[in-house]
Design an enzyme around this catalytic site. Structure first.
Site, PDB file in Angstrom:
ATOM      1  N   GLY A   1      41.059  55.010  46.811  1.00 19.32           N
ATOM      2  CA  GLY A   1      42.370  55.329  46.250  1.00 19.32           C
ATOM      3  C   GLY A   1      43.520  55.183  47.227  1.00 19.32           C
TER       4      GLY A   1
ATOM      5  CG  HIS B   1      41.523  40.104  43.089  1.00 18.05           C
ATOM      6  ND1 HIS B   1      40.256  40.600  42.846  1.00 18.05           N
ATOM      7  CD2 HIS B   1      41.346  38.953  43.776  1.00 18.05           C
ATOM      8  CE1 HIS B   1      39.362  39.784  43.360  1.00 18.05           C
ATOM      9  NE2 HIS B   1      39.990  38.771  43.930  1.00 18.05           N
TER      10      HIS B   1
HETATM   11  C1  GRF Z   1      41.503  47.174  46.935  1.00 18.71           C
HETATM   12  O1  GRF Z   1      41.158  46.211  47.892  1.00 18.71           O
HETATM   13  C2  GRF Z   1      41.887  46.520  45.643  1.00 18.71           C
HETATM   14  O2  GRF Z   1      42.533  45.301  45.822  1.00 18.71           O
HETATM   15  C3  GRF Z   1      40.563  46.312  44.968  1.00 18.71           C
HETATM   16  O3  GRF Z   1      39.821  47.453  45.282  1.00 18.71           O
HETATM   17  C4  GRF Z   1      40.290  47.999  46.502  1.00 18.71           C
HETATM   18  C5  GRF Z   1      40.668  49.407  46.232  1.00 18.71           C
HETATM   19  O4  GRF Z   1      41.040  50.095  47.380  1.00 18.71           O
HETATM   20  N1  GRF Z   1      40.746  46.080  43.559  1.00 18.71           N
HETATM   21  P1  GRF Z   1      41.646  51.539  47.273  1.00 18.71           P
HETATM   22  O5  GRF Z   1      40.652  52.369  46.431  1.00 18.71           O
HETATM   23  O6  GRF Z   1      42.988  51.458  46.644  1.00 18.71           O
HETATM   24  O7  GRF Z   1      41.685  52.048  48.687  1.00 18.71           O
END
Ligand code: GRF
Length: 223
Positions: free
Chosen positions: A13, A110
């Site tokens: 998160g 992404h």
């Molecule tokens: C991020 O790299 C996002 O792009 C991908 O999942 C990851 C989530 O990271 N979809 P976080 O939970 O926001 O730290």
């Protein structure tokens, strides 16, 4: 305009945290109504609780039929009065049961410059391929994975010797810049989708410097 936002997370998160921080400082005109996870242990839920944001969990194990899971999440979002949904590391593919009620109002981040390196382990895909520019993409969500129209992309350099972790950390910093920016454009009502093109009213056309995004970041997201 203040948008009623729901955020879906499965993991750490950190993007959620970036959004929370920007909302708190008044840079995103959003009210985060609820944070939902499909994993009860997701750190993202703790971050939300810490910020005083309502949370909910929908365990996919409780919903053997994918559509039933989606219906439950829609129910939770609607119950919280959510208009826009931001996926932030939410590791589930959404069906029309979810996407129809929120048509055109679901965005995702992404960790690659789509359409390159869609799917899982995008950071590893980029490191192993030896790309020289890696990055991340905020896009609208449609029924195909990592496919919908692109709101903003941010590029970061990749270096020989980078692995998924080192490159992923660099990408993540950029994620924390472009996702809040995209959400503020949405909150400002400046984002319009025309086919595969996303038009951001009043956005610039280029920028340079150590970070490179298109459209360019605006204050306060440019620092
Ligand atoms: C991020 O790299 C996002 O792009 C991908 O999942 C990851 C989530 O990271 N979809 P976080 O939970 O926001 O730290």
């Amino acid at each position: 305009m203040t948008i009623a936002l729901g955020v879906l997370v499965s993991g750490s998160g950190s993007n959620l945290q970036a959004i929370i921080d920007r909302v708190r400082e008044g840079s995103i005109d959003a009210d985060i109504r609820i944070v939902i996870s499909n994993k009860p242990e997701a750190l993202g839920l703790d971050r939300a609780r810490e910020a005083g944001i309502p949370t909910a969990c929908a365990l996919h194990a409780d919903f053997p039929v994918r559509e039933d899971f989606d219906r439950e999440v829609v129910r939770l979002l609607r119950g919280a009065g959510v208009e826009w949904v931001a996926l932030a590391g939410f590791m589930r593919i959404l069906t029309p049961e979810f996407l129809t009620p929120f048509a055109g109002r679901v965005v995702n981040i992404h960790p690659a410059l789509l359409p390159a390196c869609a799917g899982l382990h995008a950071q590893r895909q980029q490191a192993e391929h030896g790309v020289r520019l890696a990055g991340c993409t905020v896009h609208f969500v449609d029924e195909e994975m990592d496919h919908g129209p692109i709101v903003i992309q941010g590029a970061v350099p990749a270096f020989p010797g980078d692995d998924a972790e080192s490159l992923g950390a660099r990408i993540l910093e950029m994620e924390h810049r472009i996702y809040p920016q995209a959400l503020q454009w949405i909150a400002q009502g400046r984002v319009r989708v025309e086919g595969r093109q996303v038009l951001v009213d009043g956005a610039g056309r280029a920028c340079g410097g150590p970070f490179w995004t298109n459209p360019p970041l605006e204050s306060p997201f440019d620092r």
